[in-house]
Design an enzyme around this catalytic site. Structure first.
Site, mmCIF file in Angstrom:
data_model
loop_
_atom_site.group_PDB
_atom_site.id
_atom_site.type_symbol
_atom_site.label_atom_id
_atom_site.label_comp_id
_atom_site.label_asym_id
_atom_site.label_seq_id
_atom_site.Cartn_x
_atom_site.Cartn_y
_atom_site.Cartn_z
ATOM 1 N N CYS A 133 63.390 -41.051 15.912
ATOM 2 C CA CYS A 133 64.371 -39.975 16.042
ATOM 3 C C CYS A 133 64.651 -39.341 14.688
ATOM 4 C CB CYS A 133 65.661 -40.525 16.662
ATOM 5 S SG CYS A 133 66.947 -39.280 16.817
ATOM 6 N N CYS A 136 68.358 -38.375 14.144
ATOM 7 C CA CYS A 136 69.240 -39.507 13.817
ATOM 8 C C CYS A 136 69.004 -39.986 12.384
ATOM 9 C CB CYS A 136 68.981 -40.693 14.746
ATOM 10 S SG CYS A 136 68.711 -40.265 16.455
ATOM 11 N N ASP A 137 67.734 -40.084 11.968
ATOM 12 C CA ASP A 137 67.417 -40.790 10.724
ATOM 13 C C ASP A 137 66.936 -39.905 9.580
ATOM 14 O OD1 ASP A 137 68.046 -43.111 12.093
ATOM 15 O OD2 ASP A 137 65.991 -43.424 12.780
#
Ligand code: NAP
Length: 306
Positions: A133, A136-137
Site C-alpha cells: 500500500c 499507507c506507507d
C-alpha cells in the site's frame, strides 16, 4: 439477533448496496472487518469516478459514501465474520467472538486483497520496507529509492504516486509491455523519477532490520542483478476475500463469486457485488453499479420469499 439483510463488506459495493437498501427502508446491517472504504480508501486519488472533474481522494470518497449510507439510517458494525451457513429460513453468520446473526438474505461485498509473490524476504521484511500500500506507507520512503512490482493500473499508478517521496522508483515488470491503461502509462513515461525495468521479476528481497536491495532475474536470459532499494511495493494482482463462503457459493477457477446479471449467486438469497465477483473490470464505478443491482435484487428477494 434476526435481521432482514446482511451486507458483508464496506467498500464501494457494500456501501452503495447499503445506501440503496436503507433508502428503501429494508432492515439491513452492514458488517465490515476493518475500516470502511476497502481498497478505494487505500488509493491516493481516483480520477475516473464520474462526476469529479478534479481527482478525488479515495479515503474522502469512502467517507462520503459512508456518511450518505448512515444518513439514510444504515447500521454499520465492525465484526470479523468467520462463517456463513444456510439455515431453514435464511442464513446464519458467526463472528470470531462467538455471536451469531440470523438474516433472510446476504450480499457478499468482501472485495479482494493484494496477491503475495512468496519470494524469500517478502514475509520476513513485511513492514520493514515490503509493502502492498503506497498510500499507507509511501511517506516512510522519503529520499530513498524504491521498487514497484507489476505492470497493471495499480503498479504504475502507485509508482507515480511514490515519486512524491522517493528519489527514484524502479518498476519491475515481467514483460516488455505494461498492462496499465494508456493514460496511466503516459504519466509514468513522462516522470523522470520512474525507471522501468522490462522483462524481469524479483527473486529475493535482501535486508536486515530494513530492506536494502532486491535481486532481479531476467525473464529473457535468467541473468540476476541487484538493485539497491529501501522499499519494495507489490502490485501483482488481487485474490478474492472468499474464505467465509468459498464452500457455500459457486466460484470461478480463480475463486471469484459467480453471479447472474441480477448479482444473484448459486444459492437463492445470496448476492454478490464488487471486486469479489467474477467479472472483467474491477473499478469503483463497476463496484457501485454492482452494489445498486444487488441491493435491488436482495430487496425483491426478501419481499417475495421471507
Ligand atoms: P492486474 O491488472 O491483475 O495487474 C497485475 C500485474 O502484475 C500485471 O502487470 C502482471 O503482469 C503482474 N504480475 C502478475 N503475477 C505476477 C508474478 N507472479 N510476477 C510478476 N508480475 C506479476 O492487477 P492490479 O493492477 O492490481 O489491478 C486490479 C484491478 O483493479 C484491475 O481490474 C485494474 O484495472 C483495477 N484498477 C484500476 C485502477 C484505475 O482505473 N485507476 C487503478 C488500480 C486498479 P502481466 O501484465 O504480465 O500479466
Amino acid at each position: 439477533m434476526k435481521t432482514g439483510l446482511v451486507i458483508l463488506g464496506g467498500g464501494p459495493a457494500g456501501l452503495t448496496a447499503g445506501i440503496y437498501v436503507a433508502r428503501a427502508r429494508v432492515q439491513a446491517l452492514l458488517i465490515e472487518k476493518g475500516s470502511t472504504g476497502g481498497q478505494m480508501a487505500a488509493t491516493e486519488w481516483i480520477d475516473n469516478y464520474p462526476g469529479n472533474v478534479e481527482p478525488v481522494y479515495g479515503y474522502e470518497l469512502a467517507q462520503r459514501m459512508e456518511s450518505q449510507a448512515r444518513k439514510f439510517g444504515l447500521e454499520i458494525v465492525n465484526k470479523d465474520i468467520i462463517s456463513l451457513v444456510k439455515s431453514s429460513d435464511g442464513f446464519t453468520l458467526a463472528d470470531d467472538a462467538g455471536s451469531r446473526i440470523e438474516c433472510g438474505a446476504v450480499i457478499l461485498a468482501t472485495g479482494a486483497a493484494p496477491v503475495k509473490l512468496g519470494i524469500p524476504g517478502e514475509r520476513e521484511l513485511a513492514g520493514k520496507g515490503v509493502s502492498y500500500c503506497a498510500v499507507c506507507d509511501g511517506p516512510f520512503f522519503r529520499d530513498l529509492e524504491v521498487a514497484v512490482v507489476g505492470g497493471g493500473d495499480s503498479a504504475v499508478e502507485e509508482a507515480v504516486y511514490l515519486t512524491r517521496f522517493a528519489t527514484k522508483v524502479h518498476i519491475l515488470h515481467r514483460r516488455d509491455k505494461l498492462r496499465a491503461v494508456r493514460e496511466i502509462q503516459e504519466k509514468a513515461f513522462a516522470d523522470p523519477k520512474v525507471v522501468i525495468h522490462w522483462n524481469c521479476v524479483p527473486v529475493e528481497i535482501k535486508g536486515d532490520s530494513e530492506v536494502r536491495s532486491v535481486s532481479v532475474k531476467s525473464t529473457l536470459d535468467g541473468h540476476i542483478s541487484e538493485i539497491p532499494v529501501g522499499g519494495i511495493f507489490f502490485y501483482v494482482g488481487l485474490r478474492p476475500n472468499n474464505e467465509v463462503f468459498r464452500d457455500l457459493v459457486e466460484l470461478d477457477s480463480s475463486g471469484f463469486v459467480l453471479t447472474d446479471d441480477k448479482m444473484a449467486c448459486s444459492i437463492p438469497g445470496i448476492f454478490a457485488a464488487g471486486d469479489i465477483r467474477s467479472k472483467i473490470l474491477r473499478q469503483v464505478s463497476t463496484a457501485v453499479g454492482d452494489g445498486a443491482t444487488a441491493a435491488y435484487s436482495a430487496q425483491h428477494y426478501l419481499e417475495n420469499n421471507i
